[in-house]
Design a protein around this motif. Structure first.
Motif, PDB file in Angstrom:
ATOM      1  N   MET A  33       0.888  -1.106  -0.221  1.00  0.00           N
ATOM      2  CA  MET A  33      -0.182  -0.043   0.016  1.00  0.00           C
ATOM      3  C   MET A  33       0.873   1.281   0.075  1.00  0.00           C
ATOM      4  N   LYS A  34       0.435   2.049  -0.949  1.00  0.00           N
ATOM      5  CA  LYS A  34       1.214   3.443  -0.675  1.00  0.00           C
ATOM      6  C   LYS A  34       0.971   4.253   0.507  1.00  0.00           C
ATOM      7  N   LYS A  35       2.032   5.135   0.958  1.00  0.00           N
ATOM      8  CA  LYS A  35       2.133   5.950   1.877  1.00  0.00           C
ATOM      9  C   LYS A  35       2.507   7.164   1.290  1.00  0.00           C
ATOM     10  N   VAL A  36       1.602   8.298   1.493  1.00  0.00           N
ATOM     11  CA  VAL A  36       1.912   9.798   1.090  1.00  0.00           C
ATOM     12  C   VAL A  36       1.873  10.549   2.384  1.00  0.00           C
ATOM     13  N   GLU A  37       3.179  11.532   2.525  1.00  0.00           N
ATOM     14  CA  GLU A  37       3.453  12.355   3.526  1.00  0.00           C
ATOM     15  C   GLU A  37       3.594  13.847   2.833  1.00  0.00           C
ATOM     16  N   ILE A  38       2.674  14.744   3.326  1.00  0.00           N
ATOM     17  CA  ILE A  38       2.668  15.966   2.791  1.00  0.00           C
ATOM     18  C   ILE A  38       3.402  16.812   4.035  1.00  0.00           C
ATOM     19  N   PHE A  39       4.577  17.610   3.627  1.00  0.00           N
ATOM     20  CA  PHE A  39       5.029  18.642   4.612  1.00  0.00           C
ATOM     21  C   PHE A  39       4.560  20.080   3.981  1.00  0.00           C
ATOM     22  N   ASP A  40       3.590  20.364   4.733  1.00  0.00           N
ATOM     23  CA  ASP A  40       3.025  21.872   4.664  1.00  0.00           C
ATOM     24  C   ASP A  40       4.089  22.818   5.221  1.00  0.00           C
ATOM     25  N   PRO A  41       4.056  23.935   4.589  1.00  0.00           N
ATOM     26  CA  PRO A  41       4.666  25.270   5.164  1.00  0.00           C
ATOM     27  C   PRO A  41       4.120  25.671   6.399  1.00  0.00           C
ATOM     28  N   ALA A  42       4.410  26.513   7.246  1.00  0.00           N
ATOM     29  CA  ALA A  42       4.120  27.144   8.249  1.00  0.00           C
ATOM     30  C   ALA A  42       2.665  27.781   8.056  1.00  0.00           C
ATOM     31  N   MET A  43       1.652  27.180   8.699  1.00  0.00           N
ATOM     32  CA  MET A  43       0.404  27.922   8.737  1.00  0.00           C
ATOM     33  C   MET A  43      -0.400  27.630   9.953  1.00  0.00           C
ATOM     34  N   CYS A  44      -1.660  28.355  10.255  1.00  0.00           N
ATOM     35  CA  CYS A  44      -2.411  28.172  11.292  1.00  0.00           C
ATOM     36  C   CYS A  44      -3.112  26.773  11.286  1.00  0.00           C
ATOM     37  N   CYS A  45      -3.660  26.286  10.179  1.00  0.00           N
ATOM     38  CA  CYS A  45      -4.327  25.150   9.755  1.00  0.00           C
ATOM     39  C   CYS A  45      -4.342  24.642   8.428  1.00  0.00           C
ATOM     40  N   SER A  46      -4.756  23.190   8.385  1.00  0.00           N
ATOM     41  CA  SER A  46      -4.424  22.794   6.984  1.00  0.00           C
ATOM     42  C   SER A  46      -5.579  22.900   5.933  1.00  0.00           C
ATOM     43  N   THR A  47      -6.893  23.213   6.621  1.00  0.00           N
ATOM     44  CA  THR A  47      -7.961  23.222   5.851  1.00  0.00           C
ATOM     45  C   THR A  47      -8.213  24.179   4.911  1.00  0.00           C
ATOM     46  N   GLY A  48      -7.538  25.511   5.156  1.00  0.00           N
ATOM     47  CA  GLY A  48      -7.752  26.427   4.233  1.00  0.00           C
ATOM     48  C   GLY A  48      -8.649  27.663   4.696  1.00  0.00           C
TER      49      GLY A  48
END
Length: 121
Positions: free
Chosen positions: A1-16
């Motif tokens: 099974m594939k594993k995906v990791e997303i490294f977001d920039p600095a932000m208050c939340c990931s939902t937008g």
């Protein structure tokens, strides 16, 4: 099974949906990730603000040291760098996990909500 990791920039939340305006790209990604997680797929997001320790991962750290924070987001698929500087498209998510692209779009509300703002004082 594939594993995906997303490294977001600095932000208050990931939902937008926080801050002064809604970021449709973050909302799209959050919706796709939620749909994939509901199906049991392994997708993890790390936020530089709240999880800086995750960014010492060798490949991500190397990118940050050479290109700076503008290289974020960084996306790893099975531990390999797949994308830098932008989020995966729904087409890419669908290809990686073998699902239909339409399965990644958020569901529309089933009940309409009407607000009468003139009644609020």
């Amino acid at each position: 099974m594939k594993k995906v990791e997303i490294f977001d920039p600095a932000m208050c939340c990931s939902t937008g949906v926080c801050g002064p305006s809604v970021d449709p790209e973050l909302t799209r990604v959050a919706s796709a990730v939620f749909a994939l997680e509901k199906k049991g797929f392994d997708v993890t997001r790390y936020n530089l603000t709240s999880e800086p320790d995750k960014f010492v991962e060798e490949k991500v750290n190397k990118i940050l040291m050479s290109k700076g924070p503008d290289a974020l987001p960084v996306v790893l698929v099975n531990g390999e760098v797949e994308k830098e500087g932008s989020y995966p498209t729904n087409e890419e998510f669908a290809m990686w996990f073998g699902v239909e692209e339409k399965e990644l779009k958020g569901e529309k509300p089933r009940v309409r909500i009407k607000l009468n703002l003139s009644d609020m004082k």
